[in-house]
Motif scaffolding. Sequence first.
Motif, PDB file in Angstrom:
ATOM      1  N   ALA A   1      14.956   4.731  -1.476  1.00  0.00           N
ATOM      2  CA  ALA A   1      16.182   4.091  -1.004  1.00  0.00           C
ATOM      3  C   ALA A   1      16.206   4.017   0.517  1.00  0.00           C
ATOM      4  N   ALA A   2      15.820   5.115   1.168  1.00  0.00           N
ATOM      5  CA  ALA A   2      15.806   5.148   2.627  1.00  0.00           C
ATOM      6  C   ALA A   2      14.774   4.170   3.185  1.00  0.00           C
ATOM      7  N   LEU A   3      13.621   4.078   2.510  1.00  0.00           N
ATOM      8  CA  LEU A   3      12.566   3.176   2.966  1.00  0.00           C
ATOM      9  C   LEU A   3      13.009   1.719   2.846  1.00  0.00           C
ATOM     10  N   CYS A   4      13.698   1.375   1.757  1.00  0.00           N
ATOM     11  CA  CYS A   4      14.201   0.005   1.593  1.00  0.00           C
ATOM     12  C   CYS A   4      15.206  -0.347   2.689  1.00  0.00           C
ATOM     13  N   PHE A   5      15.922   0.662   3.159  1.00  0.00           N
ATOM     14  CA  PHE A   5      17.001   0.445   4.128  1.00  0.00           C
ATOM     15  C   PHE A   5      16.536   0.699   5.562  1.00  0.00           C
ATOM     16  N   ALA A   6      15.242   1.000   5.750  1.00  0.00           N
ATOM     17  CA  ALA A   6      14.723   1.338   7.076  1.00  0.00           C
ATOM     18  C   ALA A   6      14.883   0.155   8.034  1.00  0.00           C
TER      19      ALA A   6
ATOM     20  N   ILE B   1      -2.783  11.585   9.172  1.00  0.00           N
ATOM     21  CA  ILE B   1      -3.356  10.359   9.766  1.00  0.00           C
ATOM     22  C   ILE B   1      -2.872   9.136   8.973  1.00  0.00           C
ATOM     23  N   PRO B   2      -1.565   8.858   9.054  1.00  0.00           N
ATOM     24  CA  PRO B   2      -0.982   7.783   8.229  1.00  0.00           C
ATOM     25  C   PRO B   2      -1.557   6.400   8.511  1.00  0.00           C
ATOM     26  N   LYS B   3      -2.025   6.159   9.739  1.00  0.00           N
ATOM     27  CA  LYS B   3      -2.553   4.839  10.066  1.00  0.00           C
ATOM     28  C   LYS B   3      -3.837   4.515   9.294  1.00  0.00           C
ATOM     29  N   THR B   4      -4.484   5.550   8.797  1.00  0.00           N
ATOM     30  CA  THR B   4      -5.668   5.337   7.967  1.00  0.00           C
ATOM     31  C   THR B   4      -5.287   4.806   6.588  1.00  0.00           C
ATOM     32  N   VAL B   5      -4.059   5.129   6.190  1.00  0.00           N
ATOM     33  CA  VAL B   5      -3.583   4.783   4.850  1.00  0.00           C
ATOM     34  C   VAL B   5      -2.697   3.540   4.870  1.00  0.00           C
ATOM     35  N   VAL B   6      -1.863   3.421   5.904  1.00  0.00           N
ATOM     36  CA  VAL B   6      -0.930   2.299   6.018  1.00  0.00           C
ATOM     37  C   VAL B   6      -1.225   1.531   7.307  1.00  0.00           C
ATOM     38  N   TYR B   7      -1.460   0.217   7.211  1.00  0.00           N
ATOM     39  CA  TYR B   7      -1.784  -0.565   8.404  1.00  0.00           C
ATOM     40  C   TYR B   7      -0.591  -1.353   8.930  1.00  0.00           C
ATOM     41  N   GLY B   8       0.532  -1.324   8.213  1.00  0.00           N
ATOM     42  CA  GLY B   8       1.716  -2.042   8.674  1.00  0.00           C
ATOM     43  C   GLY B   8       2.801  -2.040   7.618  1.00  0.00           C
ATOM     44  N   PHE B   9       3.865  -2.798   7.889  1.00  0.00           N
ATOM     45  CA  PHE B   9       4.982  -2.896   6.960  1.00  0.00           C
ATOM     46  C   PHE B   9       5.354  -4.357   6.770  1.00  0.00           C
ATOM     47  N   ALA B  10       5.860  -4.653   5.570  1.00  0.00           N
ATOM     48  CA  ALA B  10       6.314  -6.007   5.258  1.00  0.00           C
ATOM     49  C   ALA B  10       7.790  -5.957   4.875  1.00  0.00           C
ATOM     50  N   LYS B  11       8.536  -6.964   5.324  1.00  0.00           N
ATOM     51  CA  LYS B  11       9.953  -7.043   4.973  1.00  0.00           C
ATOM     52  C   LYS B  11      10.125  -8.005   3.807  1.00  0.00           C
ATOM     53  N   PHE B  12      10.686  -7.460   2.729  1.00  0.00           N
ATOM     54  CA  PHE B  12      10.969  -8.240   1.531  1.00  0.00           C
ATOM     55  C   PHE B  12      12.482  -8.357   1.366  1.00  0.00           C
ATOM     56  N   PRO B  13      12.943  -9.236   0.470  1.00  0.00           N
ATOM     57  CA  PRO B  13      14.386  -9.328   0.230  1.00  0.00           C
ATOM     58  C   PRO B  13      15.015  -8.007  -0.210  1.00  0.00           C
ATOM     59  N   PHE B  14      14.240  -7.147  -0.892  1.00  0.00           N
ATOM     60  CA  PHE B  14      14.795  -5.869  -1.360  1.00  0.00           C
ATOM     61  C   PHE B  14      14.691  -4.772  -0.309  1.00  0.00           C
ATOM     62  N   GLY B  15      13.974  -5.031   0.806  1.00  0.00           N
ATOM     63  CA  GLY B  15      13.850  -4.033   1.859  1.00  0.00           C
ATOM     64  C   GLY B  15      12.437  -3.970   2.408  1.00  0.00           C
ATOM     65  N   MET B  16      12.142  -2.894   3.129  1.00  0.00           N
ATOM     66  CA  MET B  16      10.839  -2.747   3.776  1.00  0.00           C
ATOM     67  C   MET B  16       9.875  -1.981   2.880  1.00  0.00           C
ATOM     68  N   ALA B  17       8.604  -2.367   2.926  1.00  0.00           N
ATOM     69  CA  ALA B  17       7.574  -1.692   2.132  1.00  0.00           C
ATOM     70  C   ALA B  17       6.318  -1.526   2.969  1.00  0.00           C
ATOM     71  N   PRO B  18       5.642  -0.375   2.862  1.00  0.00           N
ATOM     72  CA  PRO B  18       4.388  -0.175   3.591  1.00  0.00           C
ATOM     73  C   PRO B  18       3.264  -0.982   2.970  1.00  0.00           C
ATOM     74  N   LEU B  19       2.292  -1.355   3.778  1.00  0.00           N
ATOM     75  CA  LEU B  19       1.118  -2.089   3.304  1.00  0.00           C
ATOM     76  C   LEU B  19      -0.082  -1.162   3.375  1.00  0.00           C
ATOM     77  N   LEU B  20      -0.743  -0.963   2.249  1.00  0.00           N
ATOM     78  CA  LEU B  20      -1.827   0.005   2.150  1.00  0.00           C
ATOM     79  C   LEU B  20      -3.163  -0.578   2.597  1.00  0.00           C
ATOM     80  N   THR B  21      -3.944   0.256   3.237  1.00  0.00           N
ATOM     81  CA  THR B  21      -5.340  -0.079   3.490  1.00  0.00           C
ATOM     82  C   THR B  21      -6.143   0.161   2.207  1.00  0.00           C
ATOM     83  N   ASP B  22      -7.401  -0.248   2.206  1.00  0.00           N
ATOM     84  CA  ASP B  22      -8.247   0.013   1.038  1.00  0.00           C
ATOM     85  C   ASP B  22      -8.389   1.509   0.793  1.00  0.00           C
ATOM     86  N   VAL B  23      -8.545   2.261   1.881  1.00  0.00           N
ATOM     87  CA  VAL B  23      -8.657   3.715   1.758  1.00  0.00           C
ATOM     88  C   VAL B  23      -7.369   4.302   1.190  1.00  0.00           C
ATOM     89  N   GLY B  24      -6.220   3.804   1.680  1.00  0.00           N
ATOM     90  CA  GLY B  24      -4.931   4.297   1.202  1.00  0.00           C
ATOM     91  C   GLY B  24      -4.722   4.028  -0.278  1.00  0.00           C
TER      92      GLY B  24
END
Length: 362
Positions: free
Chosen positions: A48-53, A111-134
Amino acid sequence: MSVFFLVPLFASLANISCFIENITRDHRFHRLLSVFYFTIGVQNAATAALCFAPDETTGLAFWIFQCHSFFLLAPVLVAICSFCTGRKLMNQGTVGIAIYALVVDLICSSIPKTVVYGFAKFPFGMAPLLTDVGGILGGSVHFFAISLSLYFVLIPLEWNVFFERRTFIIALCVWWIGLFSNFLPMYGFNFPPLHPVVDATLSVLFSIYLNRFNASKPSIYGFIASILISLAVGLLIGILVLGILPKFSYKEYMISIVTTLTSLVFFSYLLKTTLKDNKPNLNFSLPLESYGLSKQELRICELIAEGHSRSFIRLILNVSDGTLRNLLKNIYGKVLPESNSTSKDQLQRLTVFLSKQKINVS
């Protein structure tokens, strides 16, 4: 769809209600369930917090917090499957999954940057974008956990008769599917995470299922959990319908009706299930009507006569050791009023007395 964060929020509160209802019980399985309910509650609150970030920095902080509960769920579910299949809670499989989940959690949080390379904004809120390693790290933990869980339930050492096997396997598979759906938005799909509703719905139904032989009054916390998860389900259905229907004059009005009706129907189902008067699957009925025993006390007598241990009785009635001890004292006073011996001797005398009653019935 900006109100989507309310779905995991309601789900989280429902899980916390189940946690409060369960925390006073002291059976080892109840302790495990307390960890399960609390972990899912934290997981859904973080969702819930992540969607509302409001920004990526805050989103990353919420995501790291979510990782802890996400990876803790793997060994908890394996431990639940271990218990249901006659294995020790802390077996080699549970410990192995726990260690692997801890290592992956440390990698993701340090080392979160190894797992997540960015975030995308969707109508339902924000979501992390995973790397292949993540994706490999996150998915592998639960892939190994579900593989081990299915191995346990398909090849049990001794299936716990309190759990209906087919129902348990179906619920387990549905739960894992809901969990893995969480990866869809992490790979850029505009698909809201369904795991909060799946998590909370199954945990509330599981709580009701565990209480199916408990003749005491339904818990207020269980009642609150049913209301909250019904709101979450209704809101999710309303949001999905809102995204599907084309625009027309009374679209919002119709969505409100759909949301309300769905919530009411689902709550009615949960309430009916909660109040359903089930009885243990026993093949005899003891003639104890003249002793003034309550329904809960009668069930305890039936289970003792069937040869079940106090630990199993605590599990099947979903009560704490203190509650069972008080109920047994009431039974001793009604059935064995002349007895002044120790509780252990009284239990032995009660067992002998009920065995004779069982023989007479047969």
